[in-house]
Write a protein that holds these residues in place. Structure first.
Motif, short mmCIF file in Angstrom:
data_model
loop_
_atom_site.label_atom_id
_atom_site.label_comp_id
_atom_site.label_asym_id
_atom_site.label_seq_id
_atom_site.Cartn_x
_atom_site.Cartn_y
_atom_site.Cartn_z
N LYS A 1 -5.45 0.25 -3.26
CA LYS A 1 -4.78 -0.06 -2.26
C LYS A 1 -2.90 0.21 -2.32
N LYS A 2 -2.78 0.91 -1.15
CA LYS A 2 -0.82 1.82 -0.82
C LYS A 2 -0.56 0.15 -1.87
N LYS A 3 0.68 0.85 -2.18
CA LYS A 3 1.74 -0.05 -2.63
C LYS A 3 3.05 0.70 -2.51
N PHE A 4 3.77 -0.49 -2.22
CA PHE A 4 4.53 0.23 -1.50
C PHE A 4 5.97 -0.35 -2.55
N ILE B 1 13.00 -0.94 -9.10
CA ILE B 1 11.98 -1.62 -8.00
C ILE B 1 10.79 -1.10 -8.65
N GLN B 2 10.31 -2.39 -8.34
CA GLN B 2 8.60 -2.25 -8.23
C GLN B 2 7.67 -2.92 -7.99
N LEU C 1 4.15 1.13 -9.71
CA LEU C 1 5.04 2.02 -8.69
C LEU C 1 6.27 1.13 -9.21
N GLU C 2 6.99 1.95 -10.06
CA GLU C 2 8.53 1.78 -10.49
C GLU C 2 9.78 2.98 -10.52
N ASN D 1 8.46 6.16 -11.44
CA ASN D 1 7.43 6.29 -12.28
C ASN D 1 6.80 5.39 -12.03
N MET D 2 5.24 6.10 -12.32
CA MET D 2 4.01 5.68 -12.00
C MET D 2 2.97 5.22 -12.74
#
Length: 273
Positions: A5-8, A141-142, A150-151, A173-174
C-alpha cells in the motif's frame, strides 16, 4: 502478486507541530543450543494487528510457548507440528524440526516469548510495538509500514516569499524493508498542487542506477519518480523548492508525497495498513 500500500507523508513549511508514526522495532533474542525461538524476519518492523511469524526449533519433542496478554495466535490452516490451547493460551509443539508460528499483537507494548521444554527454556524473545510519537519540528517526517518506509527532511522550513533565490532542500529517504524480495514498480510522487512553491530547475536527478525515469506534470504539479526494478535497501531523492511568483508572506504550504511498489517475489504478505 501482492502490492504494498502507498505510504503518505508530507513536508510542511512554517508548521510547528506534526504527528509522526514511528516504525516498529523488533529485537531477536539470543537462544540456547537446545531451545531456539526467533523472529522469522527480524528486519521487518512489527505493527499492531499485523501478522508476524516466530520460528522455533528444539531437540525435544514436546515444548510449549505460553502467550502473554496482548499476543494472539493467528490460525490460518491446521498444523501437524503444533496445537493451540485457546483456554490457557498455550502452543504445544510436538516437532523437533523448525516450526513457523503466526502471531499478532493487538496493543502497543513490550512482550517476551519463551520456549519451554523439560527442565530447560530458551532466552526470551523480546518484541516491541512502539506508540505513536510527535515531533516538534517539520523537518523530519516519517511514514512506515511493514515493507516500505518514507522519511522526508527539509533543510529550511521558513522561506522569504519575496526572494525566489531562497530555497529549501527536501530529501526523500526511502527504504525497502522486505529482506526476502526486491522492489518492483517502485514509485515516488511529490505533490506541490496545494502550494505556491516551485521546484528549482535541474535540482533533482533524472536518471541513475536506482532511478528509471522522472516526469513533472505542470498541470497537476506532481513530480513522479519511477525506480528501477530489483532494488532494495535505502535510497534517497533530493529536490530544491523555492517561493513561486504567487507566494504570500505568512502562508503555510504542505508538500505531500507517496511511496509505493510491489514485491518481485510471489510471497503473500497479506494486507499492509
Amino acid at each position: 502478486m501482492p502490492k504494498y500500500k502507498k505510504k503518505f507523508t508530507c513536508v510542511v513549511i512554517m508548521l510547528l507541530l506534526l504527528q509522526v508514526i514511528a516504525p516498529s522495532i523488533t529485537f531477536a533474542a539470543d537462544t540456547s543450543d537446545q531451545l531456539q525461538i526467533n523472529l522469522k524476519n527480524p528486519d521487518k518492523p512489527i505493527k499492531k494487528d499485523t501478522t508476524f511469524y516466530v520460528t522455533v526449533k528444539s531437540n525435544q519433542e514436546n515444548t510449549t510457548i505460553t502467550l502473554p496478554d496482548g499476543v494472539e495466535y493467528k490460525e490460518f490452516t491446521e498444523n501437524q507440528n503444533f496445537k493451540y490451547d485457546s483456554v490457557h493460551k498455550k502452543i504445544n509443539i510436538t516437532s523437533i524440526d523448525t516450526v513457523e508460528i503466526p502471531l499478532q499483537i493487538a496493543e502497543v507494548g513490550e512482550y517476551n516469548l519463551v520456549l519451554k521444554g523439560n527442565k530447560v527454556e530458551s532466552a526470551p524473545l523480546k518484541v516491541i510495538v512502539p506508540a505513536e510519537k510527535s515531533l516538534n519540528k517539520s523537518s523530519d517526517i516519517q511514514a512506515s509500514n511493514a515493507y516500505l518506509d518514507l522519511e522526508v527532511s527539509a533543510s529550511k522550513t521558513v522561506l522569504n516569499a519575496d526572494d525566489s533565490s531562497d530555497t529549501s532542500k527536501l530529501i526523500f529517504n526511502m527504504t525497502h524493508l522486505d529482506s526476502e524480495s526486491t522492489l518492483k514498480d517502485g514509485k515516488l510522487v511529490i505533490d506541490l498542487s496545494n502550494t505556491k512553491l516551485d521546484i528549482v530547475d535541474g535540482s533533482y536527478p533524472t536518471k541513475s542506477d536506482n532511478i528509471k525515469s522522472t516526469n513533472y506534470d505542470s498541470v497537476t504539479r506532481e513530480l513522479t519518480v519511477t525506480f528501477a526494478d530489483g532494488i532494495s535497501g535505502q535510497f534517497d531523492f533530493p529536490i530544491l523548492v523555492k517561493p513561486g511568483t504567487a507566494a504570500v508572506s505568512g502562508e503555510t504550504y504542505i508538500v505531500k508525497s507517496t511511496f509505493s511498489g510491489e514485491a518481485t517475489s510471489g510471497n503473500d504478505y497479506g494486507e499492509v495498513e
